[in-house]
Design a protein around this motif. Structure first.
Motif: not given
Length: 130
Positions: A9-12, A15-19, A21-25
């Motif tokens: 999950y991501l906490l609001k 950044t787009f970079a964090a998003f 990175d999560k998608l790539h992982r």
């Protein structure tokens, strides 16, 4: 939650970079899941979930300071075995603080500890760089 498909999950706000990175992982995780098929051993499960977490951050535990850590490491630089009291004197900190940093370094495999038998009674613990 994992059995329902929740893997991370991501906490609001994020950044787009964090998003990205999560998608790539997640894509790498799914590739491993499909390639492995049914997983039988715990170490395989751990390896697959480690993909989601990514590389470990190089942050110090709460209460430890980078400058003090450098001072403690500097006191061990000559490869002589030193006690927590000796490190404390060289680094200008208390023995308890020196011991906490030394034990962190041992856990991080950056230092080793060994008993030193010199006088009767309990042996003194010496620390050396790994």
């Amino acid at each position: 939650m994992v059995s329902l498909g929740v893997t991370h999950y991501l906490l609001k706000p994020f950044t787009f970079a964090a998003f990205r990175d999560k998608l790539h992982r997640y894509a790498e995780y799914r590739r491993q899941v499909l390639a492995e098929g049914e997983v039988a051993a715990q170490h395989e499960v751990d390896r697959m979930f480690a993909t989601l977490r990514g590389p470990a951050a190089h942050t110090l535990p709460k209460g430890l300071d980078e400058q003090t850590l450098r001072a403690v490491l500097g006191s061990l630089a000559d490869d002589a075995g030193r006690s927590a009291s000796e490190v404390a004197g060289l680094a200008g900190i208390s023995r308890v603080t020196a011991r906490r940093y030394l034990e962190y370094l041992v856990a991080a495999e950056r230092a080793v500890r060994a008993p030193h038998y010199g006088t009767p009674g309990r042996p003194e613990v010496e620390y050396r760089p790994a």
